[in-house]
Design an enzyme around this catalytic site. Structure first.
Site, PDB file in Angstrom:
ATOM      1  N   VAL A   1       0.830  -1.252  -0.061  1.00 57.22           N
ATOM      2  CA  VAL A   1      -0.125  -0.051  -0.021  1.00 57.22           C
ATOM      3  C   VAL A   1       0.812   1.268   0.191  1.00 57.22           C
ATOM      4  O   VAL A   1       0.357   2.313  -0.179  1.00 57.22           O
ATOM      5  CB  VAL A   1      -1.042   0.090   1.310  1.00 57.22           C
ATOM      6  CG1 VAL A   1      -2.021  -0.990   1.021  1.00 57.22           C
ATOM      7  CG2 VAL A   1      -0.284  -0.036   2.472  1.00 57.22           C
TER       8      VAL A   1
ATOM      9  N   TYR B   1       3.956   4.582  15.607  1.00 57.01           N
ATOM     10  CA  TYR B   1       2.663   4.060  15.463  1.00 57.01           C
ATOM     11  C   TYR B   1       1.639   5.258  15.772  1.00 57.01           C
ATOM     12  O   TYR B   1       0.648   5.419  15.171  1.00 57.01           O
ATOM     13  CB  TYR B   1       2.221   2.951  16.406  1.00 57.01           C
ATOM     14  CG  TYR B   1       1.094   2.249  16.063  1.00 57.01           C
ATOM     15  CD1 TYR B   1       0.791   1.618  14.915  1.00 57.01           C
ATOM     16  CD2 TYR B   1       0.082   2.418  17.014  1.00 57.01           C
ATOM     17  CE1 TYR B   1      -0.329   0.865  14.823  1.00 57.01           C
ATOM     18  CE2 TYR B   1      -1.153   1.840  16.867  1.00 57.01           C
ATOM     19  CZ  TYR B   1      -1.465   0.825  15.721  1.00 57.01           C
ATOM     20  OH  TYR B   1      -2.420   0.531  15.430  1.00 57.01           O
TER      21      TYR B   1
ATOM     22  N   LYS C   1      -1.108   7.251  13.318  1.00 56.82           N
ATOM     23  CA  LYS C   1      -2.601   6.937  13.315  1.00 56.82           C
ATOM     24  C   LYS C   1      -3.351   8.206  13.688  1.00 56.82           C
ATOM     25  O   LYS C   1      -4.286   8.483  13.465  1.00 56.82           O
ATOM     26  CB  LYS C   1      -2.829   5.809  14.535  1.00 56.82           C
ATOM     27  CG  LYS C   1      -2.399   4.510  14.184  1.00 56.82           C
ATOM     28  CD  LYS C   1      -3.327   3.847  12.983  1.00 56.82           C
ATOM     29  CE  LYS C   1      -3.163   2.361  12.730  1.00 56.82           C
ATOM     30  NZ  LYS C   1      -3.695   1.816  11.467  1.00 56.82           N
TER      31      LYS C   1
ATOM     32  N   THR D   1      -5.825 -10.406  17.266  1.00 55.24           N
ATOM     33  CA  THR D   1      -5.245 -10.609  15.891  1.00 55.24           C
ATOM     34  C   THR D   1      -4.016 -11.181  16.003  1.00 55.24           C
ATOM     35  O   THR D   1      -3.087 -10.826  17.020  1.00 55.24           O
ATOM     36  CB  THR D   1      -5.409  -9.340  14.998  1.00 55.24           C
ATOM     37  OG1 THR D   1      -4.546  -8.377  15.440  1.00 55.24           O
ATOM     38  CG2 THR D   1      -7.041  -8.868  15.080  1.00 55.24           C
TER      39      THR D   1
ATOM     40  N   THR E   1      -1.486  -8.553  17.691  1.00 54.99           N
ATOM     41  CA  THR E   1      -1.658  -8.126  19.034  1.00 54.99           C
ATOM     42  C   THR E   1      -1.072  -9.661  19.708  1.00 54.99           C
ATOM     43  O   THR E   1      -1.296  -9.682  20.903  1.00 54.99           O
ATOM     44  CB  THR E   1      -2.885  -7.646  19.678  1.00 54.99           C
ATOM     45  OG1 THR E   1      -3.895  -8.495  19.115  1.00 54.99           O
ATOM     46  CG2 THR E   1      -2.989  -6.325  19.189  1.00 54.99           C
TER      47      THR E   1
END
Ligand code: NAP
Length: 254
Positions: free
Chosen positions: A63, A155, A159, A190, A193
């Site tokens: 991406v 991070y 975000k 997931t 994590t």
């Protein structure tokens, strides 16, 4: 429910976690789904789980690449003849404090989480700007896109960026009839994590940090993402919606 019959939705980060749950939800509700992820083997494996192969299109995609994102959106539009939705789930971790964060790590996290979200939104919006059908985008931000988190500097920056561009795109794309919203999930179990939940003490602290006393499931994020793509959310754009079991609802009393 078949809210997505005849609709085409792109999902990035589709081979794992929240992205994979979004794909499943949309497929189950009748959508044609274009799956993209960085890992070609995994994307093939996930795409092969669906029996109606006409409604599933998988592609390997980084991406953070402007060329690849543009080519992917064009390929999906060519295959299905229309585009109605985009969910940006691709993301990576980014640890480090202001004192020790490494600038190359920082750039990599920003490239995937922020540039990647921007590039996919840009390619999608350019492709559908003059269409007359319903179109909507859902970006996956984070609680770390609403509140600071120590030792997660890259991070958090990425975000907060996702939350910010979501609001801005909501304003810019409103006149074109394209809605753009973000979800800020709490802690969801997931592969992203797993390392935290593998530590029983850490898992206990995570659960205690959520008002409802537990982590989320990917399907609970997918359910809200699907809602945000439908006309039931027709008056929502530029919103960053917390789906976090109350994790960011209030400051702890002292
Ligand atoms: P996940 O299970 O790791 O899924 C993310 C997917 O994105 C992985 O398959 C990953 O591949 C892929 N990816 C990484 N870099 C990519 C790139 N350059 N291009 C395309 N795909 C790429 O993580 P998740 O928990 O579902 O997270 C999904 C999104 O939710 C992320 O943006 C994350 O920041 C956000 N989020 C998650 C939580 C949580 O608690 N899980 C909470 C808040 C926000 P690799 O595995 O090979 O890296």
């Amino acid at each position: 429910m078949n809210r997505f019959n005849g609709k085409v939705v792109l999902v990035t980060g589709a081979a794992s976690g929240i992205g994979a749950a979004c794909v499943q939800r949309l497929y189950d509700e009748g959508a044609s789904v274009a799956l993209a992820d960085i890992n070609p083997q995994l994307i093939d494996e996930v795409a092969s789980r669906f029996t109606d192969t006409e409604r599933v299109f998988g592609a390997a995609l980084d991406v953070s690449s402007p060329e690849q994102t543009t080519a992917f959106v064009a390929a999906v539009q060519k295959k299905f003849g229309q585009l109605n939705g985009l969910i940006n789930c691709a993301g990576i971790k980014g640890v480090g404090s202001v004192l020790d964060a490494d600038i190359e790590d920082w750039k990599n996290v920003m490239a995937v989480n922020l540039d990647g979200t921007f590039l996919m939104c840009q390619a999608f919006a350019r492709a559908v700007r003059d269409d007359q059908t319903s179109r909507a985008i859902v970006n996956i931000s984070s609680g770390a896109g609403i509140l600071g988190v120590p030792n997660r500097m890259p991070y958090v920056a990425s975000k907060f960026g996702v939350s910010g561009i979501t609001r801005t795109m909501g304003a810019e794309l409103g006149p074109y009839g394209i809605r753009v919203n973000a979800i800020a999930p709490g802690m969801v179990r997931t592969p992203f994590t797993a390392y935290m939940f593998n530590d029983p003490e850490k898992a206990k602290r995570i659960r205690a940090a959520h008002a409802i006393g537990r982590e989320g499931e990917p399907e609970e994020i997918a359910a809200v993402a699907a809602f945000l793509l439908t006309d039931d959310a027709s008056f929502m754009t530029g919103a960053v919606v917390s789906v976090d079991g109350g994790q960011t609802a209030c400051i702890a009393s002292v």
